[in-house]
Design an enzyme around this catalytic site. Structure first.
Site, PDB file in Angstrom:
ATOM      1  N   LYS A 254       1.195  -1.619   0.227  1.00 57.25           N
ATOM      2  CA  LYS A 254       0.369  -0.001  -0.436  1.00 57.25           C
ATOM      3  C   LYS A 254       0.629   1.173   0.063  1.00 57.25           C
ATOM      4  O   LYS A 254       0.608   1.860  -0.550  1.00 57.25           O
ATOM      5  CB  LYS A 254      -1.055   0.151   1.079  1.00 57.25           C
ATOM      6  CG  LYS A 254      -2.410  -0.749   1.204  1.00 57.25           C
ATOM      7  CD  LYS A 254      -3.187  -0.741   2.776  1.00 57.25           C
ATOM      8  CE  LYS A 254      -3.825  -2.364   2.446  1.00 57.25           C
ATOM      9  NZ  LYS A 254      -4.226  -1.764   3.773  1.00 57.25           N
TER      10      LYS A 254
ATOM     11  N   GLN B 256      -5.210  -1.336   9.244  1.00 55.56           N
ATOM     12  CA  GLN B 256      -4.882  -2.600   9.133  1.00 55.56           C
ATOM     13  C   GLN B 256      -5.826  -4.100   9.824  1.00 55.56           C
ATOM     14  O   GLN B 256      -5.400  -4.048  11.056  1.00 55.56           O
ATOM     15  CB  GLN B 256      -3.354  -2.922   8.819  1.00 55.56           C
ATOM     16  CG  GLN B 256      -3.595  -4.852   7.895  1.00 55.56           C
ATOM     17  CD  GLN B 256      -3.900  -4.503   6.817  1.00 55.56           C
ATOM     18  OE1 GLN B 256      -3.898  -3.835   5.983  1.00 55.56           O
ATOM     19  NE2 GLN B 256      -4.817  -5.639   6.199  1.00 55.56           N
TER      20      GLN B 256
ATOM     21  N   ASP C 258     -11.547   2.589   3.815  1.00 57.23           N
ATOM     22  CA  ASP C 258     -12.114   1.626   3.433  1.00 57.23           C
ATOM     23  C   ASP C 258     -13.688   0.572   3.171  1.00 57.23           C
ATOM     24  O   ASP C 258     -14.190   0.111   3.850  1.00 57.23           O
ATOM     25  CB  ASP C 258     -11.808   1.110   4.868  1.00 57.23           C
ATOM     26  CG  ASP C 258     -10.474   0.205   5.038  1.00 57.23           C
ATOM     27  OD1 ASP C 258     -10.233  -0.922   3.290  1.00 57.23           O
ATOM     28  OD2 ASP C 258      -9.649  -0.212   5.692  1.00 57.23           O
TER      29      ASP C 258
HETATM   30  N1  GUN Z   1      -7.397  -6.820   5.909  1.00 52.37           N
HETATM   31  C1  GUN Z   1      -7.549  -7.512   4.654  1.00 52.37           C
HETATM   32  N2  GUN Z   1      -8.148  -6.912   3.585  1.00 52.37           N
HETATM   33  C2  GUN Z   1      -8.244  -5.926   4.876  1.00 52.37           C
HETATM   34  C3  GUN Z   1      -8.876  -4.632   3.981  1.00 52.37           C
HETATM   35  O1  GUN Z   1      -9.748  -4.152   2.972  1.00 52.37           O
HETATM   36  N3  GUN Z   1      -8.497  -3.150   5.046  1.00 52.37           N
HETATM   37  C4  GUN Z   1      -8.305  -3.795   5.793  1.00 52.37           C
HETATM   38  N4  GUN Z   1      -8.395  -2.047   6.480  1.00 52.37           N
HETATM   39  N5  GUN Z   1      -7.436  -4.483   6.535  1.00 52.37           N
HETATM   40  C5  GUN Z   1      -7.272  -5.598   5.807  1.00 52.37           C
END
Ligand code: GUN
Length: 295
Positions: free
Chosen positions: A55, A99, A122
């Site tokens: 990311k 996350q 998100d």
């Molecule tokens: N963990 C796995 N997929 C995601 C996601 O799309 N967003 C977040 N914040 N954590 C994750």
């Protein structure tokens, strides 16, 4: 037998990131805005560390500011909430992503709802989930948006099609069902307890598999010519003592029946980060009252 067309999510995501980079350059030039994304990682989950690294890298490559906050596993909920509050009030930060999963001693729902809805890239905040469900403009979860983009690329107009979503998570199943409904699909949300799941799946013109069970959806569950979007990422034992990644669909079977299908890896996965960057640009524009560019 003719094989399904492969849906190349990796290529689609690369071209989407190119359009995002162009939009970011325009925002800088015309409005002096550089979108900023803050990513918060608590603990040392190896898969999460890989996601967070990717990311950060892709955010910078798109010309945006990336802020990484790595916290110890034993960070208290109060300290995490305090950091989020600081980021909510930081004008350089337009998107905040915490996350998941979080360590067990932290209340995930409380944390998700502590992020400002305007910075919730998100799309997990209850306000954004509610806006999506009621057809109001919202920041929308990244993986579901990526799934629908790929389905539209493969099929064109989705209006009137039968969509079956296998999986009912807040992160994928429920929001992807809402997005398909907004595209005028007839939507069924099925899950691991659905009776006659194979029969339900065989109704689908668009079959979205997001249950988190390796290769659960068999070729015989797929209607001939259907578009199959596989959200699963499961690590299983492969040959020579190595592990390999597989989806929630038995690809080798389904590829002989479907009209189009996403591979794992290289299908939905790469779309998630691209959509996160897109949401960050969208959030930066909305916070600054600037029109959201085409991406
Ligand atoms: N963990 C796995 N997929 C995601 C996601 O799309 N967003 C977040 N914040 N954590 C994750």
């Amino acid at each position: 037998m003719a094989k399904a067309a492969l849906i190349d999510g990796k290529a689609f995501a690369t071209s989407l990131r190119g359009r995002i980079a162009t939009a970011v350059a325009g925002l800088k030039k015309n409005h002096d805005i550089t979108p900023g994304l803050a990513v918060v990682l608590v603990g040392e989950d190896p898969a999460s560390q890989v996601y967070v690294r990717n990311k950060g890298k892709q955010t910078a490559e798109a010309g945006m500011n990336s802020y990484e906050h790595k916290l110890e596993t034993d960070t208290s909920e109060a300290d995490l909430l305090a950091l989020i509050e600081k980021l909510n009030n930081d004008d350089k930060v337009h998107g905040i992503l915490v996350q998941l999963p979080l360590p067990d001693h932290i209340d995930e729902t409380k944390v998700i709802n502590s992020v400002s809805p305007d910075k919730d890239v998100d799309g997990f905040h209850i306000i954004n989930a509610g806006r999506l469900a009621t057809g109001q403009p919202a920041l929308t979860s990244c993986t579901p948006v990526g799934c629908v983009m790929l389905a539209k690329d493969a099929l064109g107009n989705l209006s009137g099609l039968e969509a079956v979503v296998v999986g009912r998570s807040n992160i994928v199943g429920k929001p992807v069902a809402q997005l398909l409904l907004a595209e005028n699909c007839t939507v069924t949300i099925a899950h691991s307890r659905t009776k006659n799941l194979d029969e339900v799946c065989r109704r689908a013109d668009i079959l979205i598999a997001a249950v988190g069970r390796p290769q659960m959806v068999k070729g015989s569950w797929v209607k001939k010519g259907a578009c199959v979007i596989d959200v699963g990422i499961n690590r299983i034992d492969g040959e020579n003592g190595k592990t390999r990644l597989v989806g929630d669909v038995d690809f080798d079977e389904a590829v002989n029946v479907a009209g189009s299908i996403t591979p794992v890896p290289g299908g939905v996965g790469p779309m998630t980060i691209a959509c996160l960057l897109r949401n960050t640009v969208q959030a930066a524009c909305m916070i600054n009252d600037v029109p959201v560019p085409e991406m």
